[in-house]
Design a protein around this motif. Structure first.
Motif, PDB file in Angstrom:
ATOM      1  N   ASP A   1       0.828  -1.201   0.000  1.00  0.00           N
ATOM      2  CA  ASP A   1       0.000   0.000   0.000  1.00  0.00           C
ATOM      3  C   ASP A   1       0.863   1.251   0.000  1.00  0.00           C
ATOM      4  O   ASP A   1       0.544   2.230  -0.667  1.00  0.00           O
ATOM      5  CB  ASP A   1      -0.933   0.010   1.212  1.00  0.00           C
ATOM      6  CG  ASP A   1      -2.037  -1.024   1.101  1.00  0.00           C
ATOM      7  OD1 ASP A   1      -2.290  -1.494  -0.024  1.00  0.00           O
ATOM      8  OD2 ASP A   1      -2.636  -1.354   2.134  1.00  0.00           O
TER       9      ASP A   1
ATOM     10  N   PHE B   1      -9.610   6.781  -0.207  1.00  0.00           N
ATOM     11  CA  PHE B   1     -10.494   5.628  -0.178  1.00  0.00           C
ATOM     12  C   PHE B   1      -9.630   4.391  -0.385  1.00  0.00           C
ATOM     13  O   PHE B   1      -8.953   4.275  -1.403  1.00  0.00           O
ATOM     14  CB  PHE B   1     -11.570   5.708  -1.259  1.00  0.00           C
ATOM     15  CG  PHE B   1     -12.451   6.909  -1.134  1.00  0.00           C
ATOM     16  CD1 PHE B   1     -13.440   6.967  -0.177  1.00  0.00           C
ATOM     17  CD2 PHE B   1     -12.268   8.006  -1.967  1.00  0.00           C
ATOM     18  CE1 PHE B   1     -14.247   8.081  -0.050  1.00  0.00           C
ATOM     19  CE2 PHE B   1     -13.063   9.123  -1.855  1.00  0.00           C
ATOM     20  CZ  PHE B   1     -14.062   9.168  -0.889  1.00  0.00           C
ATOM     21  N   VAL B   2      -9.653   3.475   0.562  1.00  0.00           N
ATOM     22  CA  VAL B   2      -8.802   2.291   0.503  1.00  0.00           C
ATOM     23  C   VAL B   2      -9.631   1.110   0.022  1.00  0.00           C
ATOM     24  O   VAL B   2     -10.792   0.986   0.341  1.00  0.00           O
ATOM     25  CB  VAL B   2      -8.208   1.987   1.893  1.00  0.00           C
ATOM     26  CG1 VAL B   2      -7.267   0.809   1.839  1.00  0.00           C
ATOM     27  CG2 VAL B   2      -7.484   3.214   2.433  1.00  0.00           C
ATOM     28  N   GLY B   3      -9.012   0.248  -0.757  1.00  0.00           N
ATOM     29  CA  GLY B   3      -9.688  -0.941  -1.257  1.00  0.00           C
ATOM     30  C   GLY B   3      -8.827  -1.621  -2.295  1.00  0.00           C
ATOM     31  O   GLY B   3      -7.613  -1.437  -2.322  1.00  0.00           O
ATOM     32  N   ASN B   4      -9.460  -2.404  -3.155  1.00  0.00           N
ATOM     33  CA  ASN B   4      -8.718  -3.078  -4.216  1.00  0.00           C
ATOM     34  C   ASN B   4      -8.088  -2.077  -5.175  1.00  0.00           C
ATOM     35  O   ASN B   4      -7.001  -2.282  -5.686  1.00  0.00           O
ATOM     36  CB  ASN B   4      -9.624  -4.026  -4.994  1.00  0.00           C
ATOM     37  CG  ASN B   4     -10.049  -5.209  -4.154  1.00  0.00           C
ATOM     38  OD1 ASN B   4      -9.404  -5.529  -3.169  1.00  0.00           O
ATOM     39  ND2 ASN B   4     -11.135  -5.839  -4.556  1.00  0.00           N
ATOM     40  N   ASN B   5      -8.791  -0.995  -5.461  1.00  0.00           N
ATOM     41  CA  ASN B   5      -8.281   0.061  -6.325  1.00  0.00           C
ATOM     42  C   ASN B   5      -8.295   1.359  -5.517  1.00  0.00           C
ATOM     43  O   ASN B   5      -9.292   2.066  -5.500  1.00  0.00           O
ATOM     44  CB  ASN B   5      -9.153   0.177  -7.576  1.00  0.00           C
ATOM     45  CG  ASN B   5      -8.521   1.033  -8.633  1.00  0.00           C
ATOM     46  OD1 ASN B   5      -7.333   1.344  -8.570  1.00  0.00           O
ATOM     47  ND2 ASN B   5      -9.311   1.423  -9.607  1.00  0.00           N
ATOM     48  N   PRO B   6      -7.192   1.692  -4.837  1.00  0.00           N
ATOM     49  CA  PRO B   6      -7.195   2.870  -3.970  1.00  0.00           C
ATOM     50  C   PRO B   6      -7.456   4.152  -4.749  1.00  0.00           C
ATOM     51  O   PRO B   6      -7.037   4.301  -5.888  1.00  0.00           O
ATOM     52  CB  PRO B   6      -5.797   2.867  -3.351  1.00  0.00           C
ATOM     53  CG  PRO B   6      -4.981   1.988  -4.200  1.00  0.00           C
ATOM     54  CD  PRO B   6      -5.898   1.040  -4.865  1.00  0.00           C
TER      55      PRO B   6
END
Length: 94
Positions: free
Chosen positions: A29, A60-65
């Motif tokens: 990350d 926004f954090v996730g699979n596609n930041p």
């Protein structure tokens, strides 16, 4: 004298795996964020803004930041541009 592995045989292996996974995910990350910040600076340069200070204002954090950067320009004291990065793809926000 019993060791931790003898006392908790099932849990030590899981604990080690979870710790290693968290270290790997944390560095991944951080690398993506550093690449996105460098890409955001290049987008600001294309918009005639020589980057001075870069700060993330929305994340926004996730699979596609997805990160929105506020980049203050050296050209003027109150001049700033906003750049949105999705992964390593960045574009200027109007």
């Amino acid at each position: 004298m019993p060791t931790l592995r003898h006392t908790f045989p099932r849990y030590t292996t899981r604990l080690v795996v979870l710790l290693l996974a968290s270290v790997v995910m944390g560095t991944a990350d951080g690398a993506v964020a550093a690449e996105a910040e460098a890409e955001a600076k290049s987008v600001a340069l294309e918009a005639s803004c020589k980057p001075n200070k870069v700060e993330a204002v929305q994340r926004f954090v996730g699979n596609n930041p997805d990160i929105v950067y506020k980049i203050t320009c050296q050209n003027g004291k109150d001049l700033a541009v906003y750049v949105r990065c999705q992964g390593r793809t960045c574009f200027l926000v109007h």
